[in-house]
Design a protein around this motif. Structure first.
Motif, PDB file in Angstrom:
ATOM      1  N   HIS A 226      66.651  74.702  15.255  1.00 45.67           N
ATOM      2  CA  HIS A 226      66.805  75.034  13.839  1.00 45.67           C
ATOM      3  C   HIS A 226      67.300  73.829  13.052  1.00 45.67           C
ATOM      4  CE1 HIS A 226      66.288  79.377  14.413  1.00 45.67           C
ATOM      5  NE2 HIS A 226      67.103  79.287  15.451  1.00 45.67           N
ATOM      6  N   SER A 227      67.079  73.881  11.742  1.00 44.75           N
ATOM      7  CA  SER A 227      67.701  72.949  10.797  1.00 44.75           C
ATOM      8  C   SER A 227      68.443  73.785   9.772  1.00 44.75           C
ATOM      9  CB  SER A 227      66.652  72.080  10.102  1.00 44.75           C
ATOM     10  OG  SER A 227      65.981  71.262  11.038  1.00 44.75           O
ATOM     11  N   PHE A 228      69.682  73.369   9.432  1.00 45.50           N
ATOM     12  CA  PHE A 228      70.479  74.152   8.490  1.00 45.50           C
ATOM     13  C   PHE A 228      71.655  73.309   8.001  1.00 45.50           C
ATOM     14  CE2 PHE A 228      71.796  74.965  12.810  1.00 45.50           C
ATOM     15  CZ  PHE A 228      73.172  75.053  12.812  1.00 45.50           C
ATOM     16  N   ILE A 229      72.455  73.890   7.110  1.00 43.72           N
ATOM     17  CA  ILE A 229      73.635  73.213   6.574  1.00 43.72           C
ATOM     18  C   ILE A 229      74.855  73.665   7.370  1.00 43.72           C
ATOM     19  CG2 ILE A 229      75.142  72.939   4.564  1.00 43.72           C
ATOM     20  CD1 ILE A 229      72.644  73.464   2.832  1.00 43.72           C
ATOM     21  N   TYR A 230      75.635  72.687   7.846  1.00 43.98           N
ATOM     22  CA  TYR A 230      76.818  73.010   8.654  1.00 43.98           C
ATOM     23  C   TYR A 230      77.939  72.045   8.299  1.00 43.98           C
ATOM     24  CZ  TYR A 230      79.716  73.988  12.771  1.00 43.98           C
ATOM     25  OH  TYR A 230      80.743  74.338  13.598  1.00 43.98           O
ATOM     26  N   ARG A 231      79.054  72.595   7.856  1.00 48.22           N
ATOM     27  CA  ARG A 231      80.230  71.808   7.470  1.00 48.22           C
ATOM     28  C   ARG A 231      79.874  70.657   6.527  1.00 48.22           C
ATOM     29  NH1 ARG A 231      85.040  72.850  10.045  1.00 48.22           N
ATOM     30  NH2 ARG A 231      85.763  70.839   9.264  1.00 48.22           N
ATOM     31  N   GLY A 232      78.995  70.940   5.566  1.00 51.95           N
ATOM     32  CA  GLY A 232      78.647  69.956   4.547  1.00 51.95           C
ATOM     33  C   GLY A 232      77.561  68.964   4.951  1.00 51.95           C
ATOM     34  N   TYR A 233      76.984  69.127   6.143  1.00 52.76           N
ATOM     35  CA  TYR A 233      75.933  68.234   6.631  1.00 52.76           C
ATOM     36  C   TYR A 233      74.624  68.999   6.796  1.00 52.76           C
ATOM     37  CZ  TYR A 233      79.372  64.647   7.921  1.00 52.76           C
ATOM     38  OH  TYR A 233      80.355  63.676   7.891  1.00 52.76           O
ATOM     39  N   GLU A 234      73.523  68.287   6.612  1.00 59.34           N
ATOM     40  CA  GLU A 234      72.236  68.792   7.086  1.00 59.34           C
ATOM     41  C   GLU A 234      72.160  68.476   8.577  1.00 59.34           C
ATOM     42  OE1 GLU A 234      67.460  67.826   6.733  1.00 59.34           O
ATOM     43  OE2 GLU A 234      68.801  67.189   5.115  1.00 59.34           O
ATOM     44  N   VAL A 235      71.929  69.501   9.415  1.00 59.30           N
ATOM     45  CA  VAL A 235      71.918  69.299  10.860  1.00 59.30           C
ATOM     46  C   VAL A 235      70.647  69.890  11.457  1.00 59.30           C
ATOM     47  CG1 VAL A 235      74.446  69.378  11.000  1.00 59.30           C
ATOM     48  CG2 VAL A 235      73.132  71.475  11.367  1.00 59.30           C
ATOM     49  N   SER A 236      70.309  69.441  12.654  1.00 52.01           N
ATOM     50  CA  SER A 236      69.240  70.057  13.436  1.00 52.01           C
ATOM     51  C   SER A 236      69.781  70.320  14.833  1.00 52.01           C
ATOM     52  CB  SER A 236      68.004  69.166  13.497  1.00 52.01           C
ATOM     53  OG  SER A 236      68.280  67.965  14.178  1.00 52.01           O
ATOM     54  N   THR A 237      69.269  71.364  15.472  1.00 50.87           N
ATOM     55  CA  THR A 237      69.741  71.752  16.806  1.00 50.87           C
ATOM     56  C   THR A 237      68.533  71.941  17.721  1.00 50.87           C
ATOM     57  OG1 THR A 237      69.705  74.094  16.163  1.00 50.87           O
ATOM     58  CG2 THR A 237      71.789  72.910  15.900  1.00 50.87           C
ATOM     59  N   PRO A 238      68.726  71.761  19.042  1.00 49.62           N
ATOM     60  CA  PRO A 238      67.603  71.871  19.982  1.00 49.62           C
ATOM     61  C   PRO A 238      67.329  73.281  20.482  1.00 49.62           C
ATOM     62  CG  PRO A 238      69.540  71.117  21.150  1.00 49.62           C
ATOM     63  CD  PRO A 238      69.947  71.260  19.702  1.00 49.62           C
ATOM     64  N   GLY A 239      68.239  74.222  20.204  1.00 49.90           N
ATOM     65  CA  GLY A 239      68.155  75.555  20.804  1.00 49.90           C
ATOM     66  C   GLY A 239      68.994  75.623  22.068  1.00 49.90           C
ATOM     67  N   ASN A 240      69.536  76.789  22.334  1.00 49.29           N
ATOM     68  CA  ASN A 240      70.443  76.981  23.477  1.00 49.29           C
ATOM     69  C   ASN A 240      69.791  77.899  24.516  1.00 49.29           C
ATOM     70  OD1 ASN A 240      72.472  77.573  25.273  1.00 49.29           O
ATOM     71  ND2 ASN A 240      73.979  78.151  23.744  1.00 49.29           N
ATOM     72  N   PRO A 241      69.234  77.334  25.590  1.00 51.08           N
ATOM     73  CA  PRO A 241      68.562  78.163  26.597  1.00 51.08           C
ATOM     74  C   PRO A 241      69.515  79.048  27.384  1.00 51.08           C
ATOM     75  CG  PRO A 241      68.750  75.898  27.373  1.00 51.08           C
ATOM     76  CD  PRO A 241      69.213  75.904  25.944  1.00 51.08           C
ATOM     77  N   LEU A 242      70.833  78.828  27.233  1.00 48.24           N
ATOM     78  CA  LEU A 242      71.832  79.609  27.972  1.00 48.24           C
ATOM     79  C   LEU A 242      72.346  80.805  27.172  1.00 48.24           C
ATOM     80  CD1 LEU A 242      73.869  76.642  29.496  1.00 48.24           C
ATOM     81  CD2 LEU A 242      72.020  77.953  30.569  1.00 48.24           C
ATOM     82  N   ALA A 243      71.773  81.054  25.984  1.00 45.64           N
ATOM     83  CA  ALA A 243      72.136  82.251  25.220  1.00 45.64           C
ATOM     84  C   ALA A 243      71.637  83.487  25.967  1.00 45.64           C
ATOM     85  CB  ALA A 243      71.531  82.197  23.824  1.00 45.64           C
ATOM     86  N   HIS A 244      72.474  84.524  26.033  1.00 49.91           N
ATOM     87  CA  HIS A 244      72.148  85.713  26.814  1.00 49.91           C
ATOM     88  C   HIS A 244      72.826  86.935  26.198  1.00 49.91           C
ATOM     89  CE1 HIS A 244      75.905  84.013  28.385  1.00 49.91           C
ATOM     90  NE2 HIS A 244      76.268  85.284  28.554  1.00 49.91           N
TER      91      HIS A 244
END
Length: 343
Positions: free
Chosen positions: A203-221
């Motif tokens: 995902h891409s989103f705003i976090y703590r005043g920054y534009e950020v991107s994340t890879p996804g968490n394959p360990l979410a359950h």
């Protein structure tokens, strides 16, 4: 404006620099993270036991409890991975009551102090790891607080009231540790599985005043914690039939590492804390009966402290919960050994 800006708090980087995790403990965390990840991925046959107080209220008693847990861990580590609950934020259904150490570093004081609370949260986590060698779990009630403990936690839970929230789902997609998404209070498995899917995607989103991107968490359950009916009654969802249904729904979705943790308290026990013993044993029996359920259910959550039950904050009993009632130490230790016997 209706917001009164009181003070600017230190950034996570500033707090981490002030209270650093030593290189030795960094290496320990890396090992523990991988051990837990291997369970979620199905590469390890060990079983997770996420256990500890409903809320981490006092540093001395919490660290005392976790040191006891460490001694038990030495006896069961060939079969179990014990993860201490150090839950430093407490969700409140109505907004009233003790909200956790970040809000109130001294539970006996009604005064909120977020600067001291953030420091108290990190110091408690650091002391617990140093004294026990066990890296902890915490509930990420406030996604913006992740940075203050991201180098410490080996497991993160997203609660029933947070799991439908977009910011929580997006933030989990950037976590690099096992993250349990609880079923919402309605009990809807589809909502829970949608949350897992969202957390596993980039995902891409705003976090703590920054534009950020994340890879996804394959360990979410998933985490089953019971539900509340439309009439306000507790409804359990840890039974054999529930686990079969969850397994079927997992098979219908494109999700990585299907896994489930059973929360033995909350609405599964109707907060009857002694029932956790029976519930955990039923879950272990279901795993014995069905190989597919055995592969799906990777662990349990147990609310436990030194003294059983709960108390008002003003009572001041050492090692007794000031929020939800917990199993006492003797019952907890015996239950851990019983779990190991099933494995």
């Amino acid at each position: 404006m209706s917001f009164n800006y009181i003070m600017k708090l230190p950034t996570p980087e500033e707090i981490r620099a002030q209270y650093p995790l030593s290189p030795r403990l960094q290496a320990l965390k890396k090992e523990r993270d991988e051990e837990i990840a291997a369970i979620i991925r199905g590469e390890s046959h060990k079983f997770l036991v996420i256990i500890g107080p409903c809320s981490a209220d006092k540093e001395d008693s919490v660290c005392d409890y976790i040191s006891r847990l460490a001694r038990v861990n030495e006896k069961v580590k060939d079969k179990l991975v014990l993860v201490p609950r150090i839950y430093t934020n407490k969700p409140r259904t109505t907004g009233d009551g003790y909200k956790g150490i970040v809000h109130q570093p001294d539970p006996n004081s009604q005064k909120e102090d977020f600067l001291l609370g953030l420091i108290a949260m990190r110091k408690m986590h650091l002391r617990a790891i140093e004294e026990s060698g066990l890296t902890p779990a915490d509930e990420m009630l406030y996604p913006e607080n992740w940075g203050y403990v991201e180098d410490i936690l080996s497991y993160v839970a997203i609660g029933a009231r947070s799991v439908e929230d977009q910011q929580h789902r997006l933030t989990v997609s950037g976590f690099d540790v096992a993250s349990g998404m609880k079923n919402p209070t309605s009990g809807d498995f589809s909502v829970m599985l949608n949350s897992v899917y969202a957390a596993q995607q980039p995902h891409s989103f705003i976090y703590r005043g920054y534009e950020v991107s994340t890879p996804g968490n394959p360990l979410a359950h998933t985490v089953l914690r019971g539900a509340v009916s439309k009439h306000g009654n507790s409804t359990a969802n840890y039974h054999y039939e529930d686990l079969n249904r969850l397994m079927e729904m997992y098979s219908e979705r494109d999700l990585l590492n299907p896994a489930c943790i059973i929360d033995s308290n909350h609405n599964n026990s109707n907060k009857q804390f002694k029932q956790q013993i029976r519930i955990v044993k039923e879950v272990m029996h279901s795993r014995k009966l069905n190989p597919d359920i055995h592969n799906l259910v990777k662990g349990v959550m147990i609310e436990s402290y030194i003294e059983e039950g709960c108390q008002k904050v003003s009572e001041g009993i050492y090692g007794k919960s000031i929020t939800d009632p917990c199993l006492g130490w003797e019952d907890s230790e015996r239950l851990i050994y019983d779990i190991a016997e099933y494995e």
